[in-house]
Scaffold this active site. Structure first.
Site, mmCIF file in Angstrom:
data_model
loop_
_atom_site.group_PDB
_atom_site.id
_atom_site.type_symbol
_atom_site.label_atom_id
_atom_site.label_comp_id
_atom_site.label_asym_id
_atom_site.label_seq_id
_atom_site.Cartn_x
_atom_site.Cartn_y
_atom_site.Cartn_z
ATOM 1 N N GLU A 107 -0.141 -0.690 -6.327
ATOM 2 C CA GLU A 107 0.378 0.529 -6.937
ATOM 3 C C GLU A 107 -0.731 1.245 -7.697
ATOM 4 O O GLU A 107 -1.790 0.672 -7.997
ATOM 5 C CB GLU A 107 1.539 0.179 -7.885
ATOM 6 C CG GLU A 107 2.213 1.363 -8.569
ATOM 7 C CD GLU A 107 2.785 2.391 -7.600
ATOM 8 O OE1 GLU A 107 1.978 3.039 -6.899
ATOM 9 O OE2 GLU A 107 4.016 2.559 -7.565
ATOM 10 N N HIS A 148 8.814 -2.077 -2.260
ATOM 11 C CA HIS A 148 9.338 -3.361 -2.726
ATOM 12 C C HIS A 148 10.735 -3.220 -3.321
ATOM 13 O O HIS A 148 11.212 -2.124 -3.644
ATOM 14 C CB HIS A 148 8.401 -3.961 -3.767
ATOM 15 C CG HIS A 148 8.271 -3.115 -5.014
ATOM 16 N ND1 HIS A 148 9.229 -3.082 -6.008
ATOM 17 C CD2 HIS A 148 7.301 -2.257 -5.410
ATOM 18 C CE1 HIS A 148 8.855 -2.265 -6.970
ATOM 19 N NE2 HIS A 148 7.682 -1.731 -6.631
#
Length: 212
Positions: free
Chosen positions: A83, A10
């Site tokens: 994550e 990202h």
């Protein structure tokens, strides 16, 4: 042609700039992060992806949506691409973590966080599951996170855990490319899209070239 996977980290967030552990905290892209996502999308569009999937956290999902808008594809969401969970470390800077948990910092293992082996296993399993949906020459783009992608790639490649630190971290909106061959998956590119530069993510200091 073989199946390929582009593992896209990202764009930048404020917590990246402040070197804070994000983990499962749902932190949005900052202005720079949105610009990075748009740039990455313009480059990756030329690869003609056939499937786009993202983590359910907005920093990854917004990065994926920038690509989806250009190529006209919907973005599927899979929380298995989240994550690594950081427990009590989330929201803290590296200096704060090192001061409060010096031993755990050296091992980069939050006392109540997610073990690296668990992250590697869930991300690699998700990569295999989504790649199985591709045609023989399909291209899957997965928008996810620095530690999650690096660990998942290591597991997918079959690297033993003691060698995982040999694969460096991913910069914001950089990507790695995997291709399926007769003997399994192989790494074609890693941390592509930028020149080498300092990395701030939730990955271990060793992966990011940092010293304790």
């Amino acid at each position: 042609m073989s199946k390929r996977i582009v593992c896209l980290r990202h764009g930048q967030t404020l917590w990246n700039v402040e070197h804070r552990f994000q983990g499962h905290s749902d932190i949005p892209l900052d202005e720079t992060g949105h610009a990075q996502a748009a740039r990455a999308a313009s480059l990756l569009a030329s690869l003609r992806p056939t499937l786009i999937v993202s983590s359910d956290l907005q920093r990854a999902n917004d990065t994926a949506l920038a690509l989806g808008r250009i190529v006209g594809l919907d973005v599927a969401v899979d929380k298995q691409f989240r994550e690594r969970g950081g427990g009590q470390w989330e929201g803290l800077t590296r200096d704060e973590i090192a001061a409060r948990w010096p031993d755990e910092y050296m091992a980069w293992e939050a006392p109540d966080g997610e073990p690296v082996t668990d992250v590697a296993g869930r991300v690699a399993a998700a990569l295999r599951r989504w790649a199985a949906k591709l045609g023989d020459d399909g291209l899957l783009v997965v928008a996810s996170h620095g530690a999650a992608l690096r660990l998942g790639i290591c597991e997918l490649l079959g690297l033993p855990e003691q060698l995982w630190s040999a694969l460096g971290g991913l910069g914001n909106c950089s990507w790695s490319v995997l291709e399926e061959g007769r003997k399994g998956w192989r790494l074609l590119e890693h941390n592509a899209g930028t020149l080498p530069e300092p990395i701030s993510s939730d990955d271990s200091p060793d992966a990011e070239g940092l010293t304790a």
